[in-house]
Design an enzyme around this catalytic site. Structure first.
Site, PDB file in Angstrom:
ATOM      1  N   ASP A 232     -11.705 -12.366   6.114  1.00 50.44           N
ATOM      2  CA  ASP A 232     -10.509 -12.935   6.722  1.00 50.44           C
ATOM      3  C   ASP A 232      -9.831 -13.719   5.621  1.00 50.44           C
ATOM      4  O   ASP A 232     -10.458 -14.552   4.961  1.00 50.44           O
ATOM      5  CB  ASP A 232     -10.824 -13.825   7.923  1.00 50.44           C
ATOM      6  CG  ASP A 232      -9.586 -13.999   8.797  1.00 50.44           C
ATOM      7  OD1 ASP A 232      -9.065 -12.977   9.305  1.00 50.44           O
ATOM      8  OD2 ASP A 232      -9.127 -15.135   8.971  1.00 50.44           O
TER       9      ASP A 232
ATOM     10  N   ASN B  97      -7.641  -1.753   7.919  1.00 50.17           N
ATOM     11  CA  ASN B  97      -6.643  -1.784   6.849  1.00 50.17           C
ATOM     12  C   ASN B  97      -7.167  -0.978   5.652  1.00 50.17           C
ATOM     13  O   ASN B  97      -8.103  -1.406   4.971  1.00 50.17           O
ATOM     14  CB  ASN B  97      -6.390  -3.241   6.440  1.00 50.17           C
ATOM     15  CG  ASN B  97      -5.318  -3.385   5.380  1.00 50.17           C
ATOM     16  OD1 ASN B  97      -5.085  -2.491   4.581  1.00 50.17           O
ATOM     17  ND2 ASN B  97      -4.661  -4.538   5.359  1.00 50.17           N
TER      18      ASN B  97
ATOM     19  N   LYS C  84      -7.488  -2.805   2.278  1.00 47.95           N
ATOM     20  CA  LYS C  84      -8.661  -3.670   2.117  1.00 47.95           C
ATOM     21  C   LYS C  84      -9.912  -2.845   1.832  1.00 47.95           C
ATOM     22  O   LYS C  84     -10.754  -3.235   1.011  1.00 47.95           O
ATOM     23  CB  LYS C  84      -8.877  -4.523   3.367  1.00 47.95           C
ATOM     24  CG  LYS C  84      -8.037  -5.779   3.416  1.00 47.95           C
ATOM     25  CD  LYS C  84      -8.526  -6.712   4.510  1.00 47.95           C
ATOM     26  CE  LYS C  84      -7.701  -7.996   4.564  1.00 47.95           C
ATOM     27  NZ  LYS C  84      -8.214  -8.933   5.585  1.00 47.95           N
TER      28      LYS C  84
END
Length: 198
Positions: free
Chosen positions: A68, A10, A13
């Site tokens: 996460d 991603n 991120k």
């Protein structure tokens, strides 16, 4: 300069972590990960973060960190939680996820729309040393999306601690405001001492 692989595909991120790390450890370079994605079959944020970090460390030979994270809504018993990215199905459609969550909470009064963003960061070294830390960003959910910044559930999350009448969603905060307050920033503050082991 020490390098740490961020175990995600991603780009949002990666950019967010690069900004967060640069504020506290500008001597550490965060690099993206292009290897295979493991099956995230853990039942907690920590388990899934470790699964991703282990895979990236094994694939690259560098120390790896993985985040996460997700949103936990109190009235839904903590859901979507680890299923935040897949709330509306396996296609990982952020808009569909957000719209489904708003629909599910349509009849819930404002005082009961409390929620929190949760982030767990794992660090795994090629030698097999493992650590996890967590950060929580409390707030509540808006009734409609607002703002164009951020990603995921940012347009409907209103962080706590803002002046009454001038509250903004996470997607309406500046990048600097978000990076200094977010669940990832809070987790990373606990994570900084671990980088000294690199």
């Amino acid at each position: 300069m020490p390098k740490v692989v961020l175990a995600t595909h991603n780009p949002h991120k990666v950019a967010e972590f690069q900004q967060i790390v640069a504020m506290t450890r500008p001597d550490v370079e965060v690099i993206g990960y292009g290897g295979p994605e493991p099956v995230e079959d853990g039942v907690t944020f920590a388990e899934n973060a470790l699964i991703k970090a282990r895979a990236a460390a094994a694939h690259t030979g560098f120390a790896a960190m993985a985040d996460d994270s997700g949103i936990s809504v109190d009235v839904l018993g903590g859901s979507p939680g680890i299923f935040s990215a897949y709330w509306a199905g396996q296609q990982k459609d952020a808009t569909a996820n957000l719209e489904l969550l708003l629909d599910q909470l349509a009849d819930i009064a404002d005082p009961h729309r409390t929620a929190q963003f949760v982030s767990t960061i794992a660090l795994v070294t090629p030698e097999g040393i493992e650590h996890t830390v967590a950060g929580v960003w409390p707030g509540r959910l808006a009734r409609a999306a607002s703002g164009s910044g951020g990603f995921g559930y940012d347009p409907i999350f209103i962080p706590d601690g803002q002046p009454a009448g001038a509250e903004r969603t996470t997607a309406e905060l500046t990048s600097a405001e978000k990076q200094s307050q977010s669940h990832r920033a809070r987790a990373f503050q606990a994570f900084v001492p671990l980088l000294k082991t690199l």
